[in-house]
Scaffold this motif. Structure first.
Motif, short mmCIF file in Angstrom:
data_model
loop_
_atom_site.label_atom_id
_atom_site.label_comp_id
_atom_site.label_asym_id
_atom_site.label_seq_id
_atom_site.Cartn_x
_atom_site.Cartn_y
_atom_site.Cartn_z
N GLU A 40 3.23 23.54 8.66
CA GLU A 40 3.67 22.78 7.53
C GLU A 40 4.23 21.18 7.83
OE1 GLU A 40 6.88 24.77 5.63
OE2 GLU A 40 6.27 26.47 5.97
N ASN A 71 10.55 25.97 13.22
CA ASN A 71 10.69 24.44 12.88
C ASN A 71 10.18 23.80 14.16
OD1 ASN A 71 12.06 24.71 10.76
ND2 ASN A 71 14.19 24.74 11.40
N ASN A 75 5.93 22.82 12.47
CA ASN A 75 6.49 21.89 11.50
C ASN A 75 5.82 20.50 12.29
OD1 ASN A 75 7.89 22.42 9.01
ND2 ASN A 75 8.80 23.46 10.67
#
Length: 152
Positions: A40, A71, A75
């Protein structure tokens, strides 16, 4: 990313079949794959460190680890959003052999437009040997163009 992985924009990119790669990982190294998924691209505001205390509810540490794990490894900043990256996070605590047959999952090899002639020759011959598509990426007027099937 040609300049990042190859000196003077002379690198190459190996393109894998995504579904075939996921299937191969799930079949061959499933015990060692902690997570896989699409990266992401965001502002990375979710990197909040957690303070763990003995007064946290049961399961909180496991929850926090999973959240921080995602995370950290799945990411990237928004300025990388053109990459369309998919990642596999591998945990090999069991010290077992991790192996994956990559030839069946390689879709193509893409050479940078100013790749060295010797490198092109070697890569093309290797790709012909394993029946892998090979091509070249060129940039003209800020547009990328892929030319398939380099044959020497």
């Amino acid at each position: 990313m040609w300049s990042h992985y190859g000196k003077n924009h002379q690198g190459c990119c190996i393109v894998f079949d995504k579904d075939g790669t996921i299937s191969a990982f799930n079949q061959n190294v499933q015990d060692s794959v902690s997570k896989h998924g699409r990266v992401e691209y965001n502002e990375l505001h979710n990197y909040v460190h957690s303070l763990i205390s003995p007064f946290q509810p049961k399961g909180f540490i496991d929850y926090e680890f999973k959240r921080l794990f995602s995370n950290l490894f799945f990411n990237k900043g928004k300025h990388y959003s053109g990459e369309n990256e998919y990642r596999f996070a591998i945990n090999n605590n069991n010290n077992g052999d991790l192996s994956l047959e990559v030839i069946p999952i390689i879709k193509r090899i893409v050479l940078a437009e100013n790749a060295k002639e010797d490198d092109i020759l070697s890569i093309v011959r290797l790709c012909e040997l394993f029946d892998i598509e090979v091509g070249k990426m060129t940039i003209s007027k800020d547009k990328l163009t892929y030319t398939k099937s380099l044959i020497l």
